[in-house]
Design a protein around this motif. Structure first.
Motif, PDB file in Angstrom:
ATOM      1  N   PRO A  63       3.004   7.197  -9.525  1.00 28.89           N
ATOM      2  CA  PRO A  63       1.781   6.306  -9.487  1.00 28.89           C
ATOM      3  C   PRO A  63       1.101   6.243  -8.312  1.00 28.89           C
ATOM      4  CG  PRO A  63       3.919   4.906  -9.544  1.00 28.89           C
ATOM      5  CD  PRO A  63       4.082   6.590  -9.775  1.00 28.89           C
ATOM      6  N   PHE A  64      -0.352   6.174  -8.182  1.00 27.55           N
ATOM      7  CA  PHE A  64      -0.839   6.544  -6.955  1.00 27.55           C
ATOM      8  C   PHE A  64      -1.172   5.223  -6.223  1.00 27.55           C
ATOM      9  CE2 PHE A  64      -5.078   4.705  -8.073  1.00 27.55           C
ATOM     10  CZ  PHE A  64      -5.101   4.798  -9.204  1.00 27.55           C
ATOM     11  N   GLY A  86       1.558   5.702 -16.063  1.00 27.66           N
ATOM     12  CA  GLY A  86       1.840   6.331 -14.903  1.00 27.66           C
ATOM     13  C   GLY A  86       0.877   6.195 -13.733  1.00 27.66           C
ATOM     14  N   ASP A  87      -0.053   5.525 -13.673  1.00 27.70           N
ATOM     15  CA  ASP A  87      -1.046   5.485 -12.790  1.00 27.70           C
ATOM     16  C   ASP A  87      -0.787   4.471 -11.970  1.00 27.70           C
ATOM     17  OD1 ASP A  87      -2.510   7.447 -13.651  1.00 27.70           O
ATOM     18  OD2 ASP A  87      -3.877   6.294 -14.911  1.00 27.70           O
ATOM     19  N   ILE A  88      -0.465   2.839 -12.146  1.00 23.49           N
ATOM     20  CA  ILE A  88      -0.068   1.958 -11.064  1.00 23.49           C
ATOM     21  C   ILE A  88       1.273   1.584 -11.587  1.00 23.49           C
ATOM     22  CG2 ILE A  88      -0.861  -0.485 -10.899  1.00 23.49           C
ATOM     23  CD1 ILE A  88      -3.802   0.149 -11.484  1.00 23.49           C
ATOM     24  N   PHE A  89       1.834   1.040 -10.312  1.00 29.56           N
ATOM     25  CA  PHE A  89       3.120   0.662 -10.376  1.00 29.56           C
ATOM     26  C   PHE A  89       2.806  -0.892  -9.984  1.00 29.56           C
ATOM     27  CE2 PHE A  89       7.158  -0.911  -8.459  1.00 29.56           C
ATOM     28  CZ  PHE A  89       8.117   0.171  -9.083  1.00 29.56           C
ATOM     29  N   SER A  90       3.066  -1.645 -11.138  1.00 25.63           N
ATOM     30  CA  SER A  90       2.586  -3.028 -11.103  1.00 25.63           C
ATOM     31  C   SER A  90       3.852  -4.055 -11.044  1.00 25.63           C
ATOM     32  CB  SER A  90       2.038  -3.199 -12.748  1.00 25.63           C
ATOM     33  OG  SER A  90       1.102  -4.333 -12.953  1.00 25.63           O
ATOM     34  N   GLY A 104      11.813  -5.627  -3.399  1.00 34.29           N
ATOM     35  CA  GLY A 104      12.876  -4.423  -3.473  1.00 34.29           C
ATOM     36  C   GLY A 104      12.096  -3.462  -4.468  1.00 34.29           C
ATOM     37  N   SER A 105      11.245  -3.988  -5.399  1.00 30.32           N
ATOM     38  CA  SER A 105      10.425  -3.193  -6.285  1.00 30.32           C
ATOM     39  C   SER A 105       9.514  -2.436  -5.536  1.00 30.32           C
ATOM     40  CB  SER A 105       9.764  -4.094  -7.325  1.00 30.32           C
ATOM     41  OG  SER A 105      10.568  -4.895  -8.052  1.00 30.32           O
ATOM     42  N   VAL A 110       7.375   2.474  -2.601  1.00 25.29           N
ATOM     43  CA  VAL A 110       7.055   3.369  -1.495  1.00 25.29           C
ATOM     44  C   VAL A 110       8.061   4.378  -1.064  1.00 25.29           C
ATOM     45  CG1 VAL A 110       6.759   3.043   0.894  1.00 25.29           C
ATOM     46  CG2 VAL A 110       5.610   1.332  -0.773  1.00 25.29           C
ATOM     47  N   GLU A 111       9.347   4.180  -1.018  1.00 27.65           N
ATOM     48  CA  GLU A 111      10.190   4.909  -0.772  1.00 27.65           C
ATOM     49  C   GLU A 111      10.597   6.266  -1.829  1.00 27.65           C
ATOM     50  OE1 GLU A 111      14.190   3.503   0.334  1.00 27.65           O
ATOM     51  OE2 GLU A 111      14.110   4.658   2.179  1.00 27.65           O
ATOM     52  N   HIS A 112      10.516   5.654  -2.747  1.00 27.54           N
ATOM     53  CA  HIS A 112      11.110   6.824  -3.786  1.00 27.54           C
ATOM     54  C   HIS A 112       9.874   7.492  -4.555  1.00 27.54           C
ATOM     55  CE1 HIS A 112      15.374   5.917  -2.959  1.00 27.54           C
ATOM     56  NE2 HIS A 112      15.047   4.999  -2.756  1.00 27.54           N
ATOM     57  N   LEU A 113       8.913   6.780  -4.734  1.00 28.31           N
ATOM     58  CA  LEU A 113       7.857   7.303  -5.622  1.00 28.31           C
ATOM     59  C   LEU A 113       6.557   7.683  -4.756  1.00 28.31           C
ATOM     60  CD1 LEU A 113       7.844   4.741  -8.755  1.00 28.31           C
ATOM     61  CD2 LEU A 113       8.961   6.743  -8.372  1.00 28.31           C
ATOM     62  N   ASN A 114       6.719   7.400  -3.352  1.00 28.47           N
ATOM     63  CA  ASN A 114       5.981   8.073  -2.374  1.00 28.47           C
ATOM     64  C   ASN A 114       4.320   7.288  -2.624  1.00 28.47           C
ATOM     65  OD1 ASN A 114       5.481   9.390  -0.402  1.00 28.47           O
ATOM     66  ND2 ASN A 114       4.742  11.234  -1.306  1.00 28.47           N
TER      67      ASN A 114
END
Ligand SMILES: [Zn+2]
Length: 218
Positions: A63-64, A86-90, A104-105, A110-114
């Protein structure tokens, strides 16, 4: 026959390419801005909803952007920014409040999906903020809604409003968004470090439930 099949495949991939309106050179924020413009002008293209996209995402998600917004059914990030799978981590909670699970989410994304962009998006006429204003510090029902009201009450940005502004839902909504942004910018150990090093962007935004427009607070 083979030729026909090939033509069909070419046609389908051309359609699929058309379904991705954005130039890949756009920054994550520009992608959200473009999508918001399409949505608010009544011309969404509903990208990334194809079976092909589902199959592509089986390999993993990238996700961007991360959008923290209200659970209100009128404010789904994927729709108001005209994005797809797959575009937004909501992340959504009533009043877009951010507790440990939400943090945590965010850290995971940030850490694992960059993900490099976090948007805290409040919205006009938010029921959670209205409930906070109406309770006037005396929400005494024995339910879990109380935790949300208390959370908003404890936000420094709400406390810092003048007594007149405390009665304004718009001012309280802005204060709540400002709180989310400040909280995440200072959230250790993952977000603060990356924010200070300019590795991630954390900004606020306000969604207008009447016009469908998003105003970014850059
Ligand atoms: Zn709301």
């Amino acid at each position: 026959m083979i030729k026909k099949g090939l033509l069909y495949l070419l046609f389908i991939s051309a359609l699929s390419a058309c379904n991705h309106p954005e130039n890949n050179n756009l920054s994550p924020l520009q992608k959200l801005e473009e999508g918001s413009r399409r949505f608010a002008s009544g011309k969404p293209v509903h990208p990334d909803e194809t079976l092909e996209r589902i199959r592509e995402l089986k390999k993993g998600q990238h996700p961007f952007a991360i959008v923290v917004s209200c659970s209100d059914s009128r404010v789904p990030a994927e729709l108001v920014f005209d994005q797809g799978l797959g575009d937004i981590f909501s992340i959504r909670t009533a009043g877009n409040v951010i507790g440990d699970y939400e943090l945590g989410s965010l850290e995971y994304a940030v850490e694992h999906l960059n993900c490099k962009l976090i948007v805290v998006m409040g919205h006009k006429d938010c029921g959670a903020i209205k409930a906070f204003i109406n309770s006037k510090g005396h929400y005494d029902h024995a339910d879990h809604i109380k935790n949300i009201i208390n959370y908003i009450e404890d936000e420094n940005e709400e406390k810092n409003l003048t007594s007149a502004d405390k009665l304004s839902i718009d001012k309280a909504i802005d204060a709540n968004i400002a709180h989310g942004v400040a909280f995440l910018r200072g959230a250790e150990p993952i977000l603060k470090e990356r924010f200070v090093q300019n590795k991630i962007t954390i900004i606020g935004a306000l969604y207008d439930i009447e016009s469908g427009k998003v105003t970014f607070k850059k």
